[in-house]
Design an enzyme around this catalytic site. Structure first.
Site, short mmCIF file in Angstrom:
data_model
loop_
_atom_site.label_atom_id
_atom_site.label_comp_id
_atom_site.label_asym_id
_atom_site.label_seq_id
_atom_site.Cartn_x
_atom_site.Cartn_y
_atom_site.Cartn_z
N CYS A 15 -4.83 -3.08 3.19
CA CYS A 15 -4.61 -2.84 4.61
C CYS A 15 -5.82 -3.19 5.48
CB CYS A 15 -4.17 -1.40 4.82
SG CYS A 15 -3.34 -1.13 6.41
N LYS A 18 -9.12 1.52 -2.16
CA LYS A 18 -9.40 1.10 -0.78
C LYS A 18 -10.77 1.64 -0.36
CE LYS A 18 -7.19 1.28 3.81
NZ LYS A 18 -5.99 1.79 4.52
N GLU A 46 0.85 -1.20 0.00
CA GLU A 46 0.00 0.00 0.00
C GLU A 46 0.88 1.25 0.00
OE1 GLU A 46 -3.33 1.97 3.04
OE2 GLU A 46 -1.84 0.54 3.76
#
Length: 530
Positions: free
Chosen positions: A401, A350, A293
């Protein structure tokens, strides 16, 4: 006079004892995850709470201390949050940084306490009911509350993850109905042991050699063994590895400290580490390279000018590069697929942002009080909840994440045809226990979806995981590393992938029906016997 004072002190200690026991047992549950990993404690740590809640309704204490149990569990399990302090690298002064850190830790711990208090309030009303009804409703309500909590933006510490990665056999129950299957197993076994203590005078059993064995303890033992046998059957199934489904993936763990991300030196190091890592893996014959990320903390429009993309064009090996996408005046944390020509062919944004870390809840109220913890000045927005991520190798299940804690993200993508998992994270903000807990979450997602998983992080722990949750390789922590493994694309669909979490609604409906049925029988009996 002294006797009266001693008596009062004794009464105070007696009054405090339930709260101390609740807090201590909650802390024990918190020790089941990293860094301690005492996973066996999960099967007994709810017992004191259950006993206290049920017996409190029969005595003078009408306020069972479940709130403290929740604080003890979530506070200890999530203590890694304190690792975000100090945030001086983001321009936050030391004292405000400490205040933000304590607020985050305290808020999530108190939220856990609130949910446990709700569970306890239901259980108190069941104190006079049959033990089997308490077990059914207690398990159903706990699972329902976890589902409710996981539907919001703050979620991490399910009871289920106390068993990952050490007890992979029981984690395989997640293939049936997701993590709540494991949660239900833990709560039910704890509840049976607690009922064994509460009803310890009831030792009569029909089979003579067992007449001195508490029936609830016997049922708890049988249930624990049965559940592990079911998990073992699922765990023992062979994993097909056809050559045509093979995909050799390389991972680069760049090890760029977050405090350098905003500096030119940090960006130089990121370019150097990820480009060199890519070239090394390309020379090893990998099919694709995965980066963490925000590996290159720049906008999409600037990616084509980087040395890493130039290397992709030179070597012709597909790369998944973490960077920032653009959406109008806002930006997203994104993972981009670069094909063998160095062209962007897909993008995943995300969708689960970290509260306070990546966005400010109630920003209109708190925006002036809390500085956003982001290396960019623009406003960060989440990606769509129903994204698909197509790659040159077929459809993938993508995760960035924090999303690892949300099983529905993975289930939906697997149901939509995702054949393998690529997880891209940056856990460098926190203490070392957090990335290990993060790895445990990814293990659960691999098992539930029956998929191979490649996980790249900035500073550790990067890893490869097979569909049975076995870690094929794991990186060191705070190290620069490259590694390649062969994973396999799969199109299987577990019961959980097909039907989602069907167990929790079933438990809630069953327990509600049982409750209403018993109330109806009692009313009918009262009418018939005036």
């Amino acid at each position: 006079m002294q006797k009266k004072q001693s008596k009062k002190q004794g009464e105070r200690l007696t009054a405090l004892l339930p709260y101390l026991i609740a807090l201590a047992s909650g802390i024990l549950m918190g020790l089941t995850v990293a860094p301690v990993g005492a996973w066996l404690l999960a099967w007994i740590a709810i017992v004191p709470l259950w006993v206290l809640v049920v017996t409190s309704a029969k005595g003078k204490n009408k306020f069972p201390p479940a709130f403290l149990w929740g604080i003890g569990y979530h506070g200890v399990a999530l203590s890694w949050i304190t690792g975000i302090h100090p945030m001086t690298w983001l321009g936050v002064p030391w004292l405000p940084s400490l205040a933000i850190t304590l607020f985050c830790w305290g808020f999530i711990s108190v939220l856990g306490g609130v949910f446990l208090a709700i569970w306890a309030a239901v259980m108190v009303r069941l104190a006079g009911q049959k033990p089997w009804l308490r077990l059914l409703i207690g398990t159903a309500v706990w699972c329902g509350l976890e589902s409710l909590w996981s539907a919001g933006p703050l979620w991490w510490s399910s009871l289920a993850y106390t068993q990952s990665p050490h007890n992979l056999v029981i984690v395989h129950l997640g293939q049936l109905s997701g993590p709540n299957t494991v949660t239900a197993a833990i709560v039910a076994v704890n509840g049976l042991i607690a009922e064994a203590y509460i009803n310890r005078q009831d030792t009569k059993m029909s089979f003579a050699p067992l007449r001195f064995v508490n029936k609830y303890l016997a049922i708890a033992t049988g249930l624990l063994i049965t559940l592990h046998l079911i998990g073992f059957i699922l765990y023992s199934r062979p994993i097909a590895q056809p050559p045509e489904a093979a995909l050799k993936v390389g991972i680069v763990q760049g090890n760029i400290p977050n405090r350098l991300l905003r500096s030119s030196e940090g960006f130089r190091r990121a370019q150097e580490n990820y480009t060199n890592g890519y070239l090394t893996l390309a020379d090893q014959g990998v099919d694709a390279v995965l980066t963490p990320e925000g590996a290159l903390p720049i906008f999409q429009r600037n990616l084509l000018e980087t040395a890493l993309v130039a290397a992709v064009k030179e070597k012709g090996v597909v790369a998944w590069i973490g960077a920032f996408g653009e959406r109008g005046d806002s930006y997203t944390i994104s993972l981009f697929t670069f094909n063998s020509k160095g062209e962007i062919v897909s993008r995943y944004d995300k969708s689960k942002l970290v509260p306070l870390g990546e966005y400010i809840p109630f920003e209109g109220i708190l925006g002036g009080l809390i500085q956003r913890l982001s290396p960019l000045e623009a406003h960060q927005v989440p990606g769509s909840a129903n994204q698909i991520f197509d790659t040159p190798f077929g459809r993938a299940i993508a995760s960035i994440c924090y999303e690892s804690a949300f099983p529905e993200q993975f289930r939906r993508q697997a149901a939509a045809g995702g054949q393998f998992i690529i997880s891209s994270s940056n856990d460098a903000h926190y203490t070392a226990s957090m990335p290990f807990q993060h790895h445990a979450q990814d293990i659960m997602r691999a098992i539930e979806s029956d998929r191979w998983s490649a996980r790249a992080t900035n500073t550790g722990y990067s890893a490869f995981i097979d569909p049975h949750g076995r870690t094929l390789w794991m990186s060191g922590y705070n190290t620069y590393e490259t590694h390649a493994e062969t994973i396999y694309r799969r199109q299987t669909k577990t019961l959980y992938v097909r039907w989602g979490d069907w167990l929790t609604p079933l438990l809630l409906i069953s327990s509600g029906g049982a409750w209403l049925g018993i109330r109806g029988i009692k009313k009918f009996s009262n009418v018939g016997n005036p």
